[in-house]
Design a protein around this motif. Structure first.
Motif, short mmCIF file in Angstrom:
data_model
loop_
_atom_site.label_atom_id
_atom_site.label_comp_id
_atom_site.label_asym_id
_atom_site.label_seq_id
_atom_site.Cartn_x
_atom_site.Cartn_y
_atom_site.Cartn_z
N GLY A 162 -3.04 3.94 -3.29
CA GLY A 162 -3.23 5.04 -2.35
C GLY A 162 -4.38 4.79 -1.39
O GLY A 162 -5.08 3.77 -1.46
N PRO A 163 -4.63 5.74 -0.46
CA PRO A 163 -5.63 5.57 0.59
C PRO A 163 -7.03 5.20 0.11
O PRO A 163 -7.74 4.44 0.78
CB PRO A 163 -5.64 6.94 1.29
N SER A 164 -7.43 5.69 -1.06
CA SER A 164 -8.78 5.39 -1.55
C SER A 164 -8.96 3.93 -1.94
O SER A 164 -10.09 3.46 -2.07
CB SER A 164 -9.11 6.28 -2.75
N SER A 165 -7.86 3.21 -2.09
CA SER A 165 -7.95 1.79 -2.48
C SER A 165 -7.55 0.84 -1.36
O SER A 165 -7.59 -0.38 -1.54
CB SER A 165 -7.06 1.54 -3.70
N TRP A 166 -7.16 1.35 -0.21
CA TRP A 166 -6.70 0.47 0.88
C TRP A 166 -7.74 -0.58 1.26
O TRP A 166 -7.40 -1.71 1.60
CB TRP A 166 -6.34 1.30 2.11
N HIS A 167 -9.01 -0.19 1.21
CA HIS A 167 -10.06 -1.10 1.67
C HIS A 167 -10.16 -2.36 0.80
O HIS A 167 -10.73 -3.37 1.23
CB HIS A 167 -11.41 -0.38 1.68
N ASN A 168 -9.61 -2.32 -0.41
CA ASN A 168 -9.67 -3.49 -1.28
C ASN A 168 -8.89 -4.66 -0.68
O ASN A 168 -9.29 -5.82 -0.80
CB ASN A 168 -9.12 -3.16 -2.66
N ASP A 169 -7.78 -4.36 -0.07
CA ASP A 169 -6.95 -5.40 0.56
C ASP A 169 -7.12 -5.44 2.07
O ASP A 169 -6.82 -6.46 2.70
CB ASP A 169 -5.47 -5.17 0.22
N PHE A 170 -7.58 -4.33 2.64
CA PHE A 170 -7.75 -4.22 4.09
C PHE A 170 -9.15 -3.68 4.38
O PHE A 170 -9.34 -2.46 4.50
CB PHE A 170 -6.68 -3.30 4.69
N TRP A 223 0.85 -1.18 0.00
CA TRP A 223 0.00 0.00 0.00
C TRP A 223 0.89 1.24 0.00
O TRP A 223 2.09 1.17 0.28
CB TRP A 223 -0.94 0.02 1.22
N GLY A 224 0.30 2.36 -0.37
CA GLY A 224 1.08 3.59 -0.41
C GLY A 224 0.18 4.80 -0.27
O GLY A 224 -0.94 4.71 0.23
N TYR A 225 0.65 5.93 -0.76
CA TYR A 225 -0.09 7.18 -0.63
C TYR A 225 -0.42 7.82 -1.96
O TYR A 225 -1.04 8.88 -2.00
CB TYR A 225 0.71 8.16 0.23
N GLU A 226 -0.02 7.19 -3.04
CA GLU A 226 -0.29 7.75 -4.36
C GLU A 226 -0.73 6.65 -5.31
O GLU A 226 -0.42 5.46 -5.12
CB GLU A 226 0.96 8.43 -4.93
N GLY A 227 -1.45 7.04 -6.36
CA GLY A 227 -1.79 6.11 -7.43
C GLY A 227 -2.74 5.00 -7.02
O GLY A 227 -3.58 5.16 -6.13
N ASP A 228 -2.58 3.84 -7.65
CA ASP A 228 -3.52 2.74 -7.49
C ASP A 228 -3.50 2.12 -6.10
O ASP A 228 -4.46 1.44 -5.72
CB ASP A 228 -3.22 1.65 -8.53
#
Length: 284
Positions: free
Chosen positions: A20-28, A13-18
């Protein structure tokens, strides 16, 4: 709050791009929960409470022989791990004693934004988290996902005079450009260097009486909703040059060449979802 060194690879996970925070819920999935952090603190909506809240106290035997401090490149930020003699955190309405585990920082590319929390819409250039665990659960790992398992003390920074108390950290941060002539100590992910032990309170404001408190989560995956947050009123002053030193810190790329990746790392504010914010000696 960054717990990379216990919870897994920084590349997940990271803070930019695919990633980033808006996608964290996909894995977590917990990152889409209802008690997430950080939040926007609106002081007019906060509950003033001096009855069950009390000043935060930090105590413990500080000695180079008993307490060890290690600076680590955790994949997203610089972090100080604490080992040995415990530093105890009490007060603030906490029902149990907590032990400080680590300290880490969040900053941004500019002075206008770097903190994770904001106060009435105002962001700060950097935010420091002191992460502690509830002794009820015996150790940090056991406490991670438990109700009230963690308590985090959050401090905001402002640009001002040089703060020599932070030189002991900055002098160990890698600067591949050489502009600041600091030693290359933790340039690679997971690289660690032992620091000279110092009194943790030297980094903090003079008073810990005034703060706002709420229940929330880790601000990084897996976003466990186990955190008692304390956001302090009094800011910490640091010079522009010192803050830029944090921004210049580096990580390696796939070819093990140092590149600057620590540009900014903060999660956007999350919905309050009906949670109450309580303030002790509110003076914002």
């Amino acid at each position: 709050m960054n717990l990379f060194y216990i919870l897994g690879s920084g590349s997940q996970w990271g803070y930019e791009g695919d990633n980033g925070p808006s996608s964290w819920h996909n894995d977590f999935p917990l990152c889409a929960g209802y008690r997430q952090s950080p939040i926007s603190i609106r002081t007019k909506e906060a509950v003033m409470n001096n009855d069950w809240l009390s000043p935060i106290k930090i105590r413990g035997y500080i000695s180079p022989e008993k307490l060890q401090m290690y600076l680590i490149n955790n994949g997203h930020t610089v972090q100080i791990n604490l080992q040995g003699a415990p530093i105890y955190i009490t007060g603030g309405g906490l029902k149990n004693v907590y032990i400080a585990q680590q300290i880490h920082f969040h900053w941004g590319k500019t002075n206008a934004r770097g903190s994770e929390h904001n106060i009435d819409g105002r962001y700060f250039p950097m935010e420091m988290h002191i992460v502690s665990y509830n002794t009820k659960y015996n150790n940090f790992v056991n406490a991670l996902d438990k109700e009230g398992g963690l308590a985090v003390l959050a401090f905001m920074f402002e640009i001002g005079e040089h703060n020599s108390n932070f030189d002991r950290i900055i002098n160990l941060i890698p600067d591949p450009g050489g502009k600041y002539s600091f030693h290359l100590k933790i340039i690679f992910e997971c690289e660690t260097v032992q620091m000279d032990t110092f009194d943790l309170r030297e980094l903090l404001p003079e008073t810990l009486d005034g703060y706002c408190h709420y229940s929330g989560s880790l601000t990084t995956p897996p976003c466990y909703e186990s955190v008692k947050w304390f956001i302090f009123y009094e800011t910490i002053e640091i010079s522009r040059r010192q803050l830029n030193a944090f921004r210049q810190s580096a990580l390696p790329d796939d070819a093990n060449e140092p590149i600057k990746l620590f540009k900014e790392h903060f999660r956007p504010p999350q919905p309050l979802n009906g949670r109450k914010i309580y303030c002790h000696k509110k003076d914002w």
